[in-house]
Write a protein that holds these residues in place. Structure first.
Motif, short mmCIF file in Angstrom:
data_model
loop_
_atom_site.label_atom_id
_atom_site.label_comp_id
_atom_site.label_asym_id
_atom_site.label_seq_id
_atom_site.Cartn_x
_atom_site.Cartn_y
_atom_site.Cartn_z
N HIS A 333 0.82 -1.23 0.00
CA HIS A 333 0.00 0.00 0.00
C HIS A 333 0.84 1.27 0.00
O HIS A 333 0.31 2.36 0.25
CB HIS A 333 -0.98 0.03 1.19
CG HIS A 333 -1.76 -1.24 1.37
ND1 HIS A 333 -2.59 -1.74 0.38
CD2 HIS A 333 -1.81 -2.12 2.40
CE1 HIS A 333 -3.12 -2.87 0.81
NE2 HIS A 333 -2.66 -3.13 2.02
N LYS A 335 2.41 4.53 -1.26
CA LYS A 335 1.85 5.45 -2.24
C LYS A 335 2.75 6.67 -2.37
O LYS A 335 3.06 7.32 -1.38
CB LYS A 335 0.44 5.89 -1.82
CG LYS A 335 -0.22 6.87 -2.78
CD LYS A 335 -1.59 7.29 -2.25
CE LYS A 335 -2.22 8.33 -3.17
NZ LYS A 335 -3.53 8.81 -2.62
N LYS A 336 3.19 6.95 -3.59
CA LYS A 336 3.99 8.15 -3.84
C LYS A 336 3.07 9.37 -3.93
O LYS A 336 2.03 9.32 -4.60
CB LYS A 336 4.80 8.01 -5.12
CG LYS A 336 5.98 7.08 -5.00
CD LYS A 336 7.04 7.36 -6.05
CE LYS A 336 6.56 7.10 -7.45
NZ LYS A 336 7.66 7.27 -8.45
N GLU A 337 3.49 10.44 -3.28
CA GLU A 337 2.74 11.69 -3.37
C GLU A 337 2.90 12.29 -4.77
O GLU A 337 3.86 11.99 -5.48
CB GLU A 337 3.23 12.68 -2.33
CG GLU A 337 3.05 12.23 -0.89
CD GLU A 337 1.59 12.18 -0.48
OE1 GLU A 337 0.79 12.95 -1.04
OE2 GLU A 337 1.24 11.35 0.38
#
Length: 390
Positions: A333, A335-337
Protein backbone atom coordinates in the motif's frame (compact mmCIF):
# COMPACT_ATOMS: atom_id res chain seq x y z
CA UNK A 1 -3.00 25.64 23.18
CA UNK A 2 -3.74 29.05 21.67
CA UNK A 3 -2.92 29.94 18.05
CA UNK A 4 -0.23 32.34 19.33
CA UNK A 5 1.50 29.63 21.36
CA UNK A 6 1.27 27.21 18.42
CA UNK A 7 2.94 29.82 16.21
CA UNK A 8 5.69 30.40 18.78
CA UNK A 9 6.32 26.65 19.02
CA UNK A 10 6.58 26.37 15.23
CA UNK A 11 8.99 29.28 14.99
CA UNK A 12 11.13 27.92 17.84
CA UNK A 13 11.25 24.45 16.33
CA UNK A 14 12.21 25.88 12.96
CA UNK A 15 14.92 28.17 14.33
CA UNK A 16 16.35 25.50 16.67
CA UNK A 17 16.74 22.95 13.87
CA UNK A 18 18.14 25.50 11.43
CA UNK A 19 20.62 26.75 14.02
CA UNK A 20 21.89 23.22 14.62
CA UNK A 21 23.13 22.92 11.01
CA UNK A 22 25.27 25.99 11.46
CA UNK A 23 26.54 24.79 14.85
CA UNK A 24 27.76 21.58 13.18
CA UNK A 25 29.80 23.68 10.74
CA UNK A 26 31.16 26.09 13.37
CA UNK A 27 34.48 24.19 13.93
CA UNK A 28 35.29 24.24 10.20
CA UNK A 29 37.79 26.44 8.42
CA UNK A 30 36.52 28.20 5.29
CA UNK A 31 38.52 25.81 3.10
CA UNK A 32 36.72 22.81 4.65
CA UNK A 33 33.35 24.01 3.33
CA UNK A 34 34.22 23.47 -0.33
CA UNK A 35 35.90 20.05 -0.49
CA UNK A 36 34.27 17.08 -2.28
CA UNK A 37 36.70 14.12 -2.10
CA UNK A 38 34.30 11.60 -3.69
CA UNK A 39 30.92 11.73 -5.42
CA UNK A 40 29.05 10.49 -2.32
CA UNK A 41 30.38 13.34 -0.15
CA UNK A 42 28.93 16.81 -0.70
CA UNK A 43 30.74 19.99 0.40
CA UNK A 44 29.37 21.32 3.71
CA UNK A 45 28.39 24.62 2.13
CA UNK A 46 26.26 22.75 -0.42
CA UNK A 47 24.31 21.07 2.41
CA UNK A 48 23.72 24.50 4.00
CA UNK A 49 22.47 25.88 0.70
CA UNK A 50 20.40 22.87 -0.32
CA UNK A 51 18.42 22.68 2.93
CA UNK A 52 17.68 26.40 2.60
CA UNK A 53 16.61 25.95 -1.02
CA UNK A 54 14.12 23.31 0.14
CA UNK A 55 12.19 25.82 2.28
CA UNK A 56 12.42 28.53 -0.36
CA UNK A 57 11.29 26.26 -3.21
CA UNK A 58 8.58 24.18 -1.59
CA UNK A 59 7.12 26.58 1.00
CA UNK A 60 7.93 30.24 0.36
CA UNK A 61 7.68 30.51 -3.44
CA UNK A 62 4.30 28.76 -3.82
CA UNK A 63 2.70 29.95 -0.57
CA UNK A 64 4.03 33.39 0.44
CA UNK A 65 2.70 36.09 -1.91
CA UNK A 66 5.24 38.65 -3.12
CA UNK A 67 8.16 36.54 -1.91
CA UNK A 68 11.32 37.58 -3.75
CA UNK A 69 13.73 34.76 -4.65
CA UNK A 70 17.17 35.38 -3.14
CA UNK A 71 19.07 34.38 -6.30
CA UNK A 72 17.52 32.88 -9.42
CA UNK A 73 20.65 30.77 -10.09
CA UNK A 74 20.34 28.92 -6.77
CA UNK A 75 17.62 26.62 -8.05
CA UNK A 76 20.17 25.19 -10.49
CA UNK A 77 22.92 25.08 -7.84
CA UNK A 78 21.03 23.55 -4.92
CA UNK A 79 18.42 21.25 -6.47
CA UNK A 80 19.60 17.77 -5.50
CA UNK A 81 17.61 15.21 -7.51
CA UNK A 82 14.13 16.66 -8.11
CA UNK A 83 13.40 16.18 -11.80
CA UNK A 84 10.10 17.99 -11.32
CA UNK A 85 11.95 21.18 -10.33
CA UNK A 86 14.27 21.30 -13.33
CA UNK A 87 17.95 21.26 -14.29
CA UNK A 88 20.66 21.07 -11.63
CA UNK A 89 24.41 20.94 -11.14
CA UNK A 90 25.72 17.40 -11.66
CA UNK A 91 26.44 15.83 -8.29
CA UNK A 92 30.11 15.26 -9.08
CA UNK A 93 30.51 19.00 -9.76
CA UNK A 94 29.39 20.25 -6.35
CA UNK A 95 33.02 20.54 -5.29
CA UNK A 96 33.69 22.87 -8.23
CA UNK A 97 31.32 25.49 -6.86
CA UNK A 98 33.81 28.03 -5.53
CA UNK A 99 30.89 30.43 -6.01
CA UNK A 100 28.50 31.11 -4.39
CA UNK A 101 30.88 31.76 -1.52
CA UNK A 102 30.40 30.50 2.02
CA UNK A 103 29.46 34.02 3.10
CA UNK A 104 26.90 34.17 0.26
CA UNK A 105 25.29 30.96 1.50
CA UNK A 106 25.11 32.18 5.08
CA UNK A 107 23.43 35.37 3.80
CA UNK A 108 21.02 33.13 1.86
CA UNK A 109 20.20 31.17 5.01
CA UNK A 110 19.62 34.37 6.99
CA UNK A 111 17.35 35.80 4.30
CA UNK A 112 15.24 32.65 3.95
CA UNK A 113 15.05 32.20 7.73
CA UNK A 114 13.74 35.74 8.16
CA UNK A 115 11.16 35.14 5.44
CA UNK A 116 10.18 31.77 6.93
CA UNK A 117 9.72 33.25 10.40
CA UNK A 118 7.48 35.93 8.91
CA UNK A 119 5.59 33.31 6.93
CA UNK A 120 5.07 31.05 9.96
CA UNK A 121 3.51 33.97 11.84
CA UNK A 122 1.29 35.01 8.95
CA UNK A 123 -2.19 33.93 7.90
CA UNK A 124 -0.64 32.18 4.89
CA UNK A 125 0.72 29.45 7.16
CA UNK A 126 -2.26 27.09 7.14
CA UNK A 127 -2.82 23.64 8.58
CA UNK A 128 -2.51 22.18 5.07
CA UNK A 129 1.13 23.33 4.89
CA UNK A 130 2.18 21.78 8.21
CA UNK A 131 3.07 18.32 6.74
CA UNK A 132 5.35 19.99 4.18
CA UNK A 133 7.00 22.09 6.89
CA UNK A 134 7.54 18.95 8.98
CA UNK A 135 9.08 17.22 5.98
CA UNK A 136 11.39 20.18 5.46
CA UNK A 137 12.55 20.09 9.07
CA UNK A 138 13.17 16.35 8.97
CA UNK A 139 14.95 16.84 5.65
CA UNK A 140 17.24 19.36 7.35
CA UNK A 141 17.93 16.86 10.15
CA UNK A 142 18.82 14.21 7.58
CA UNK A 143 21.33 16.64 6.13
CA UNK A 144 22.70 17.37 9.59
CA UNK A 145 23.63 13.70 9.80
CA UNK A 146 25.09 13.85 6.30
CA UNK A 147 27.03 16.96 7.33
CA UNK A 148 28.63 14.98 10.17
CA UNK A 149 29.48 12.03 7.95
CA UNK A 150 30.75 14.19 5.09
CA UNK A 151 32.83 16.41 7.38
CA UNK A 152 34.41 13.30 8.89
CA UNK A 153 35.27 12.02 5.41
CA UNK A 154 36.73 15.37 4.37
CA UNK A 155 38.90 15.73 7.49
CA UNK A 156 39.64 12.00 7.72
CA UNK A 157 41.15 12.05 4.22
CA UNK A 158 43.27 15.09 4.89
CA UNK A 159 46.87 13.79 5.23
CA UNK A 160 47.21 15.71 8.52
CA UNK A 161 44.15 13.98 10.09
CA UNK A 162 42.92 17.21 11.71
CA UNK A 163 40.52 16.86 14.64
CA UNK A 164 36.99 18.17 14.21
CA UNK A 165 36.64 18.73 17.95
CA UNK A 166 38.89 18.78 21.03
CA UNK A 167 36.05 17.58 23.25
CA UNK A 168 36.93 14.05 24.33
CA UNK A 169 34.41 11.26 24.73
CA UNK A 170 34.02 9.64 28.13
CA UNK A 171 36.34 6.74 28.86
CA UNK A 172 35.35 3.52 27.16
CA UNK A 173 33.27 1.18 29.30
CA UNK A 174 33.30 -2.61 29.44
CA UNK A 175 31.50 -4.38 26.64
CA UNK A 176 28.20 -6.11 27.39
CA UNK A 177 28.28 -9.90 27.17
CA UNK A 178 26.96 -11.10 23.83
CA UNK A 179 23.63 -12.87 24.15
CA UNK A 180 21.22 -14.08 21.51
CA UNK A 181 17.60 -13.03 22.07
CA UNK A 182 15.06 -15.62 20.94
CA UNK A 183 11.81 -14.87 19.10
CA UNK A 184 9.16 -17.40 18.24
CA UNK A 185 7.59 -18.15 14.90
CA UNK A 186 4.49 -16.10 14.29
CA UNK A 187 2.71 -13.20 12.65
CA UNK A 188 3.92 -9.73 13.62
CA UNK A 189 3.13 -6.17 12.55
CA UNK A 190 5.71 -3.64 11.35
CA UNK A 191 5.59 -0.11 10.01
CA UNK A 192 4.80 3.26 11.50
CA UNK A 193 1.76 3.67 13.70
CA UNK A 194 0.39 6.43 15.87
CA UNK A 195 0.68 10.20 15.58
CA UNK A 196 3.69 12.29 14.71
CA UNK A 197 5.93 12.47 11.69
CA UNK A 198 7.20 9.60 9.59
CA UNK A 199 8.56 9.30 6.06
CA UNK A 200 6.32 7.81 3.39
CA UNK A 201 8.51 4.69 3.13
CA UNK A 202 7.54 3.72 6.71
CA UNK A 203 3.89 3.35 5.64
CA UNK A 204 1.68 1.41 5.68
CA UNK A 205 1.74 -0.80 8.71
CA UNK A 206 1.31 -4.45 7.76
CA UNK A 207 1.59 -8.03 8.98
CA UNK A 208 4.63 -10.23 8.37
CA UNK A 209 5.22 -13.89 9.04
CA UNK A 210 8.54 -14.75 10.70
CA UNK A 211 10.01 -18.14 11.53
CA UNK A 212 11.92 -18.68 14.79
CA UNK A 213 14.99 -16.43 14.94
CA UNK A 214 17.65 -15.16 17.29
CA UNK A 215 19.23 -11.72 17.30
CA UNK A 216 22.16 -10.31 19.25
CA UNK A 217 21.58 -8.02 22.22
CA UNK A 218 24.43 -5.73 21.15
CA UNK A 219 26.52 -4.65 18.18
CA UNK A 220 29.78 -6.21 17.02
CA UNK A 221 32.80 -4.43 18.52
CA UNK A 222 36.07 -3.20 17.04
CA UNK A 223 37.90 -5.93 18.92
CA UNK A 224 35.68 -8.65 17.47
CA UNK A 225 36.03 -7.24 13.97
CA UNK A 226 39.81 -7.13 14.41
CA UNK A 227 39.71 -10.88 15.13
CA UNK A 228 37.99 -11.36 11.76
CA UNK A 229 40.70 -9.32 10.06
CA UNK A 230 43.57 -11.11 11.81
CA UNK A 231 42.08 -14.53 11.00
CA UNK A 232 42.34 -13.71 7.29
CA UNK A 233 38.74 -12.65 6.75
CA UNK A 234 39.67 -10.32 3.90
CA UNK A 235 41.67 -13.09 2.19
CA UNK A 236 39.14 -15.94 2.16
CA UNK A 237 36.49 -15.80 -0.56
CA UNK A 238 34.17 -18.27 1.17
CA UNK A 239 32.81 -15.61 3.55
CA UNK A 240 31.92 -13.15 0.82
CA UNK A 241 29.18 -12.66 -1.74
CA UNK A 242 30.63 -12.86 -5.26
CA UNK A 243 30.06 -9.13 -5.72
CA UNK A 244 31.62 -8.47 -2.33
CA UNK A 245 34.69 -10.56 -3.16
CA UNK A 246 35.10 -8.60 -6.40
CA UNK A 247 34.93 -5.41 -4.32
CA UNK A 248 37.62 -6.72 -1.94
CA UNK A 249 40.00 -7.51 -4.80
CA UNK A 250 39.36 -4.33 -6.78
CA UNK A 251 39.82 -2.10 -3.74
CA UNK A 252 42.46 -4.17 -1.93
CA UNK A 253 40.17 -3.91 1.09
CA UNK A 254 41.58 -4.94 4.44
CA UNK A 255 39.86 -2.89 7.18
CA UNK A 256 36.95 -0.56 8.00
CA UNK A 257 37.07 2.98 6.67
CA UNK A 258 39.34 5.28 8.71
CA UNK A 259 41.49 2.40 10.07
CA UNK A 260 45.22 2.82 9.43
CA UNK A 261 48.02 0.37 10.26
CA UNK A 262 50.79 2.55 11.69
CA UNK A 263 53.99 1.39 13.44
CA UNK A 264 52.67 -2.11 14.01
CA UNK A 265 49.21 -1.25 15.36
CA UNK A 266 45.81 -0.26 14.03
CA UNK A 267 44.76 3.36 14.47
CA UNK A 268 41.35 4.89 13.81
CA UNK A 269 40.50 8.40 12.61
CA UNK A 270 37.80 9.87 14.85
CA UNK A 271 36.36 13.34 15.35
CA UNK A 272 39.18 13.79 17.87
CA UNK A 273 41.79 12.96 15.23
CA UNK A 274 43.84 9.78 14.87
CA UNK A 275 43.40 7.52 17.92
CA UNK A 276 44.15 3.99 19.03
CA UNK A 277 41.38 1.52 18.23
CA UNK A 278 38.86 1.23 21.08
CA UNK A 279 38.32 -2.55 21.29
CA UNK A 280 34.95 -2.35 23.05
CA UNK A 281 33.40 0.35 20.86
CA UNK A 282 30.96 -0.79 18.15
CA UNK A 283 32.70 -1.23 14.81
CA UNK A 284 31.75 1.48 12.35
CA UNK A 285 32.11 2.49 8.72
CA UNK A 286 31.79 -0.95 7.18
CA UNK A 287 29.72 -1.73 4.09
CA UNK A 288 27.14 -4.44 3.51
CA UNK A 289 29.71 -6.78 1.97
CA UNK A 290 31.90 -6.55 5.07
CA UNK A 291 28.98 -6.90 7.48
CA UNK A 292 27.76 -10.01 5.66
CA UNK A 293 31.25 -11.52 5.49
CA UNK A 294 31.78 -11.02 9.21
CA UNK A 295 28.43 -12.64 9.98
CA UNK A 296 29.32 -15.58 7.73
CA UNK A 297 32.69 -15.93 9.47
CA UNK A 298 30.80 -16.17 12.78
CA UNK A 299 28.48 -18.81 11.35
CA UNK A 300 25.55 -16.39 11.51
CA UNK A 301 23.82 -13.83 9.28
CA UNK A 302 22.41 -10.32 9.31
CA UNK A 303 18.81 -9.83 10.49
CA UNK A 304 16.07 -8.92 8.07
CA UNK A 305 14.52 -5.51 8.60
CA UNK A 306 11.31 -7.21 9.77
CA UNK A 307 13.21 -9.20 12.42
CA UNK A 308 15.09 -6.09 13.48
CA UNK A 309 11.95 -4.03 13.99
CA UNK A 310 10.11 -6.77 15.86
CA UNK A 311 13.07 -7.31 18.19
CA UNK A 312 14.12 -3.66 18.58
CA UNK A 313 12.16 -3.06 21.78
CA UNK A 314 14.30 -5.71 23.50
CA UNK A 315 17.76 -4.26 22.88
CA UNK A 316 19.47 -0.87 22.84
CA UNK A 317 19.94 0.68 19.43
CA UNK A 318 21.08 4.04 18.09
CA UNK A 319 24.90 3.90 18.16
CA UNK A 320 25.28 2.72 14.56
CA UNK A 321 23.09 2.33 11.51
CA UNK A 322 22.69 -1.43 11.35
CA UNK A 323 22.87 -3.32 8.08
CA UNK A 324 19.98 -5.68 7.46
CA UNK A 325 19.61 -8.49 4.94
CA UNK A 326 16.64 -6.74 3.30
CA UNK A 327 16.39 -5.03 -0.05
CA UNK A 328 14.89 -1.55 0.04
CA UNK A 329 11.42 -2.11 -1.43
CA UNK A 330 8.01 -0.49 -0.92
CA UNK A 331 5.73 -1.72 1.82
CA UNK A 332 2.26 -2.95 0.83
CA UNK A 333 0.00 0.00 0.00
CA UNK A 334 2.98 2.36 -0.37
CA UNK A 335 1.85 5.45 -2.24
CA UNK A 336 3.99 8.15 -3.84
CA UNK A 337 2.74 11.69 -3.37
CA UNK A 338 2.08 13.82 -6.42
CA UNK A 339 4.70 16.29 -7.59
CA UNK A 340 8.28 16.77 -6.44
CA UNK A 341 7.62 15.51 -2.90
CA UNK A 342 6.82 12.13 -4.40
CA UNK A 343 10.45 11.88 -5.53
CA UNK A 344 11.68 11.89 -1.92
CA UNK A 345 11.91 8.13 -1.33
CA UNK A 346 10.07 5.99 -3.87
CA UNK A 347 12.41 6.58 -6.81
CA UNK A 348 15.30 5.02 -4.85
CA UNK A 349 13.61 1.67 -4.20
CA UNK A 350 16.03 -0.32 -6.36
CA UNK A 351 19.57 -1.65 -5.81
CA UNK A 352 19.64 -0.43 -2.21
CA UNK A 353 19.83 -2.25 1.13
CA UNK A 354 17.97 -1.25 4.29
CA UNK A 355 19.72 -0.04 7.44
CA UNK A 356 17.87 0.30 10.73
CA UNK A 357 18.37 2.24 13.94
CA UNK A 358 20.32 5.50 14.14
CA UNK A 359 23.88 6.59 14.88
CA UNK A 360 25.96 8.97 16.96
CA UNK A 361 25.54 11.46 14.11
CA UNK A 362 21.72 11.30 14.14
CA UNK A 363 20.15 14.50 15.52
CA UNK A 364 18.14 14.19 18.75
CA UNK A 365 14.49 13.44 18.10
CA UNK A 366 15.16 12.13 14.61
CA UNK A 367 15.13 8.39 15.25
CA UNK A 368 12.45 5.73 15.67
CA UNK A 369 12.43 1.97 15.26
CA UNK A 370 10.37 2.15 12.05
CA UNK A 371 12.87 4.46 10.28
CA UNK A 372 14.07 2.88 7.01
CA UNK A 373 17.48 4.17 6.00
CA UNK A 374 18.98 2.80 2.79
CA UNK A 375 22.32 2.73 1.03
CA UNK A 376 24.08 0.90 -1.76
CA UNK A 377 25.97 -2.21 -0.67
CA UNK A 378 29.48 -0.86 -1.33
CA UNK A 379 29.13 2.38 0.65
CA UNK A 380 30.78 2.73 4.06
CA UNK A 381 31.20 6.42 4.86
CA UNK A 382 28.04 6.42 6.97
CA UNK A 383 28.20 5.35 10.66
CA UNK A 384 27.27 1.75 9.86
CA UNK A 385 27.61 -1.30 12.13
CA UNK A 386 26.72 -4.97 12.55
CA UNK A 387 24.14 -6.83 14.65
CA UNK A 388 24.19 -10.61 14.25
CA UNK A 389 21.23 -12.92 13.81
CA UNK A 390 20.60 -16.61 13.19
Amino acid sequence: MTPTSITKDLVKKYTDIRRRSEEICAPLEIEDYVVQPIVDVSPPKWHLGHTTWFFETFILIPNFPDYQVFDTQYNFVFNSYYETIGARVIRTDRGNLSRPSVSDIYRYRKYVDQQMEAFLQSSFMTEAIEPLLELGLNHEQQHQELLMTDIKYILGHNPLFPAYTKEKKSKESAVEELQMLTFSEGIYEIGFKGSGFCFDNELGRHKVYLTDFEIANRLVTNGEYLEFMESGGYHDFKYWHAEGWDWVKQNEAKAPLYWHYIDGRWMNYTFNGLQDIEPNAPVSHINFYEASAFASWKGMRLPTEEEWEVASEHFNWGERWEWTNSAYLPYPHFKKEAGAVGEYNGKFMVNQTVLRGASEATPPGHSRNTYRNFFQTNLKWQFTGIRLAQ
